[in-house]
Design a protein around this motif. Structure first.
Motif, short mmCIF file in Angstrom:
data_model
loop_
_atom_site.label_atom_id
_atom_site.label_comp_id
_atom_site.label_asym_id
_atom_site.label_seq_id
_atom_site.Cartn_x
_atom_site.Cartn_y
_atom_site.Cartn_z
N HIS A 184 17.88 -14.98 -13.93
CA HIS A 184 16.42 -14.90 -13.89
C HIS A 184 15.97 -13.56 -13.28
CE1 HIS A 184 16.48 -19.25 -14.56
NE2 HIS A 184 15.18 -19.23 -14.70
N LEU A 185 16.75 -13.03 -12.36
CA LEU A 185 16.32 -11.90 -11.55
C LEU A 185 16.09 -10.59 -12.31
CD1 LEU A 185 18.42 -12.51 -8.31
CD2 LEU A 185 16.03 -13.12 -8.76
N PRO A 186 16.78 -10.31 -13.42
CA PRO A 186 16.48 -9.07 -14.14
C PRO A 186 15.02 -8.95 -14.58
CG PRO A 186 18.59 -9.91 -14.86
CD PRO A 186 18.00 -10.96 -13.95
N PHE A 187 14.32 -10.06 -14.72
CA PHE A 187 12.90 -9.99 -15.06
C PHE A 187 12.07 -9.38 -13.93
CE2 PHE A 187 14.28 -13.37 -17.99
CZ PHE A 187 13.73 -12.90 -19.17
N LEU A 188 12.62 -9.38 -12.72
CA LEU A 188 11.94 -8.78 -11.58
C LEU A 188 12.40 -7.35 -11.30
CD1 LEU A 188 12.06 -11.80 -9.08
CD2 LEU A 188 10.12 -11.08 -10.49
N LEU A 189 13.31 -6.84 -12.11
CA LEU A 189 13.92 -5.54 -11.85
C LEU A 189 12.91 -4.40 -11.68
CD1 LEU A 189 16.52 -3.98 -11.42
CD2 LEU A 189 16.74 -3.75 -13.91
N PRO A 190 11.88 -4.29 -12.53
CA PRO A 190 10.91 -3.20 -12.33
C PRO A 190 10.25 -3.25 -10.95
CG PRO A 190 10.62 -4.16 -14.50
CD PRO A 190 11.57 -5.06 -13.75
N LEU A 191 9.95 -4.44 -10.46
CA LEU A 191 9.33 -4.59 -9.14
C LEU A 191 10.35 -4.30 -8.04
CD1 LEU A 191 7.23 -7.86 -9.67
CD2 LEU A 191 6.52 -5.48 -9.97
N LEU A 192 11.57 -4.77 -8.21
CA LEU A 192 12.63 -4.51 -7.22
C LEU A 192 12.88 -3.00 -7.07
CD1 LEU A 192 15.14 -7.30 -8.31
CD2 LEU A 192 13.87 -7.23 -6.15
N GLN A 193 12.92 -2.31 -8.18
CA GLN A 193 13.16 -0.86 -8.15
C GLN A 193 11.99 -0.11 -7.52
OE1 GLN A 193 13.94 -0.42 -12.36
NE2 GLN A 193 16.14 -0.22 -12.02
N GLN A 194 10.79 -0.63 -7.75
CA GLN A 194 9.59 -0.01 -7.17
C GLN A 194 9.55 -0.17 -5.66
OE1 GLN A 194 5.93 -1.46 -8.95
NE2 GLN A 194 4.69 -0.71 -7.28
#
Length: 253
Positions: A184-194
């Motif tokens: 599920h977590l790759p969907f949050l990747l843009p926010l995690l990287q930010q």
């Protein structure tokens, strides 16, 4: 024709399917077992009953060439299942994490059941040298952000929750590499990287994709196709997928 079934408790499988379709031409059946979401807080006996029953149903209904368990939780806690000839699991990409860390501290973002299990500790001992420090983080609240659809239309709540869960363990331990050990977590990747530009977040999908390609060999379909099934609310899931630009019809299973 190459037929693959990919399943987990919801959106997680979709991240795996997208990666597979870039490398393999196949007919893919996507089963979102939303009735049993989340896998990540189930006990091992509960999970074993769910996964074994699901695999039996999928084999009987679809007779696939390959079944991909698109979730780290059952893959780690029920490792014997992934040793069967036509079943592939998904595991934390620790080899890549070790290769990329400069601080010598890596984090594993996994579900509650995995973090609290002996299975993760044993997996770490087997794959990580003692000179590398591993921080285990319960990311089940972040998995919920994805499955609820908040990652699509409520990014401010997602950012707040990400900071609450991850800020202290990542920063105080000088973590520079973290594995997204829930699909599920790759969907949050843009926010995690930010939020954490200094951390490299590793997605385990590439390893699985290579395994799928190796398993199928020269076997392939003429074009990629995708059929979607859910054990949950068909209408709600259809609406969530539509927001992601996926217009395939969702069926009940």
């Amino acid at each position: 024709m190459a037929k693959i079934v990919v399943f987990d408790s919801g959106f997680g499988s979709l991240s795996v399917i997208k990666a597979i379709q870039k490398k393999v031409i196949a007919d893919i059946i996507y089963f979102a077992d939303q009735k049993n979401f989340p896998y990540g807080i189930k006990s091992v006996p509960q999970l074993r009953k769910i996964i074994e029953s699901t695999i039996t149903i999928l084999e009987k209904k679809f007779n696939p060439d390959l079944i991909v368990i698109g979730s780290n939780t059952p893959s780690l806690l029920l490792k014997k299942l992934t040793k069967k000839s036509k079943i592939i699991g998904i595991f934390p990409p620790l080899k890549e994490a070790i290769k990329n860390t400069k601080s010598g501290v890596i984090a594993i973002l996994a579900t509650k059941s995995v973090v609290e299990s002996n299975a993760l500790g044993n997996y770490i001992k087997k794959h990580v040298p003692k000179k590398i420090k591993v921080i285990e983080i319960n990311a089940s609240p972040l998995v919920e952000l994805v499955e609820s659809g908040k990652f699509i239309d409520n990014k401010d709540i997602c950012k707040k929750k990400i900071r609450i869960i991850l800020l202290k363990p990542l920063v105080s331990n000088h973590v520079d590499v973290a594995t997204l050990s829930s699909t599920h977590l790759p969907f949050l990747l843009p926010l995690l990287q930010q939020i954490f530009p200094h951390v490299t977040f590793l997605d385990p999908r590439n390893v699985v994709t290579n395994q799928v390609r190796k398993f199928l060999g020269k076997k392939s379909s003429k074009t990629n196709s995708l059929k979607i099934f859910t054990s949950g609310n068909v209408s709600n899931f259809q609406k969530q997928l539509f927001k992601l630009g996926i217009k395939n019809k969702v069926r009940s299973l």
